[in-house]
Write an enzyme that holds these catalytic residues in place. Sequence first.
Site, PDB file in Angstrom:
ATOM      1  N   ASP A   1       0.854  -1.188   0.000  1.00  0.00           N
ATOM      2  CA  ASP A   1       0.000   0.000   0.000  1.00  0.00           C
ATOM      3  C   ASP A   1       0.894   1.243   0.000  1.00  0.00           C
ATOM      4  O   ASP A   1       1.851   1.318  -0.766  1.00  0.00           O
ATOM      5  CB  ASP A   1      -0.956  -0.047   1.207  1.00  0.00           C
ATOM      6  CG  ASP A   1      -2.117   0.924   1.078  1.00  0.00           C
ATOM      7  OD1 ASP A   1      -3.136   0.557   0.472  1.00  0.00           O
ATOM      8  OD2 ASP A   1      -2.004   2.061   1.572  1.00  0.00           O
TER       9      ASP A   1
ATOM     10  N   HIS B   1      -4.454  -7.908   0.263  1.00  0.00           N
ATOM     11  CA  HIS B   1      -3.776  -6.623   0.373  1.00  0.00           C
ATOM     12  C   HIS B   1      -2.935  -6.467   1.637  1.00  0.00           C
ATOM     13  O   HIS B   1      -2.085  -5.586   1.704  1.00  0.00           O
ATOM     14  CB  HIS B   1      -4.825  -5.512   0.321  1.00  0.00           C
ATOM     15  CG  HIS B   1      -4.268  -4.136   0.205  1.00  0.00           C
ATOM     16  ND1 HIS B   1      -3.490  -3.723  -0.857  1.00  0.00           N
ATOM     17  CD2 HIS B   1      -4.367  -3.052   1.039  1.00  0.00           C
ATOM     18  CE1 HIS B   1      -3.150  -2.447  -0.685  1.00  0.00           C
ATOM     19  NE2 HIS B   1      -3.654  -2.022   0.450  1.00  0.00           N
TER      20      HIS B   1
ATOM     21  N   TYR C   1      -3.369  10.864   0.643  1.00  0.00           N
ATOM     22  CA  TYR C   1      -3.978  10.656  -0.676  1.00  0.00           C
ATOM     23  C   TYR C   1      -3.974  11.961  -1.474  1.00  0.00           C
ATOM     24  O   TYR C   1      -3.639  11.977  -2.660  1.00  0.00           O
ATOM     25  CB  TYR C   1      -5.409  10.134  -0.514  1.00  0.00           C
ATOM     26  CG  TYR C   1      -5.477   8.684  -0.104  1.00  0.00           C
ATOM     27  CD1 TYR C   1      -5.649   7.675  -1.045  1.00  0.00           C
ATOM     28  CD2 TYR C   1      -5.363   8.324   1.232  1.00  0.00           C
ATOM     29  CE1 TYR C   1      -5.705   6.345  -0.676  1.00  0.00           C
ATOM     30  CE2 TYR C   1      -5.414   6.995   1.619  1.00  0.00           C
ATOM     31  CZ  TYR C   1      -5.591   6.003   0.662  1.00  0.00           C
ATOM     32  OH  TYR C   1      -5.624   4.685   1.037  1.00  0.00           O
TER      33      TYR C   1
END
Length: 411
Positions: free
Chosen positions: A179, A369, A312
């Site tokens: 990630d 993930h 982000y």
Amino acid sequence: MASIEPYTISVPEEQRQQLTQKLEATTFPDELDQAGWDYGAPLADVKRLVKYWREKFDWRKQEAKLNELPNFKTAIQVDGFESLDIHFVYQKSDVEGAIPLLFSHGWPGSFIEVTKILPLLANGGKEAPAFHIVAPSLPNYGFSSGTKKKGFGLPQYAETCHKLMLKLGYDKYVTQGGDWGCMITRIMGLLYPQHVMASHINMVRGHAPEFLSHPILATQHALAPYTQREKDGHARSKWFLEEGSGYRLEQSTKPQTLGYALADTPVGLLAWIYEKLHDWTDSYPWTEDEILTWVSIYWFSTAGVAANLRIYYEAMHDTQFGRERTEKWIAHVKLGLAHFPKELTVVPKSWGRTMGPVMYESQNESGGHFPAWEKPEAIARDLQEMFGKGGGAFGVVKGKVGYLSPRTAKL
């Protein structure tokens, strides 16, 4: 090392009581008949978890378990930003020549992801290499402080992690991440190639090889038909892009707006994260305690519930060192790739090889993930094989191969 101090996680009692009060005052939405995960976190699941959170979940018990880890805290000064207090787990091996390894988490994970691989890598030195493992709470996450200035993007996260390793005395080291942890460690390799000697990543986001930049890979890609595994990977990637990535658009454009909801309601935070824990794993049997510990680390985070969203925005708006740069070729840093079928994007091997000089690669039959949590044996195996004798990155950190010397091994 005098400025590095042991750290005890201790959430103030008033914060814990406030959480209970908010859970008791929850107003739940309605739900369509026969709605399932296609609409988001199911109402029955969320109600069950909220009831458990309110009546049975024991944060103090989980906090005590986290405090069994070797927790530390230190101040890191990032150029152009205020000094940040960084919490990190630091498991130092008894093997003198152990390999320094930085483990970096992402969203919605935390430093807790490293806990399952610590014991698997602690007893190396004979048959497998040993590692000194450093796993920080990233700035704005967990029990690290956060910045109040705009522009704290991937280069700043990379600088924080790099300066932490230097402060611990590791001038040269290796990294592991998924990630944001993947992207941060990739930027570290780009900015500090004389220090980051190799990286192992478990979120492979390369692109189809082009003839101008990767002629051999492009030829192989053009001539070889997709395998069933690669077709399944494309389907998974398509699902994520079309059905699973709405959160990313909001967090990368208007994180402040979303922050009001997540900071005010623990149930909103729970549903926001729980959906990802379900959708992004490979049928992993989450327990209530696991889910609520992950979510509670966000609720009780030092920087506040909304701070973690801003990475982000910063990464998307950085045209030089943003997310897209991490998906392209980075030279000088030996690369290890771990492919998992339920990752968010699942690409053919040839695509991953456009990211850098691949020295190790594994293809796993299951996992998603969060493999350090879902499949810790797979991540530990990869690291031991990649950096062990005969591995593509063996001896990459000079003088630190991870094995006991013949003299020591006989004692």
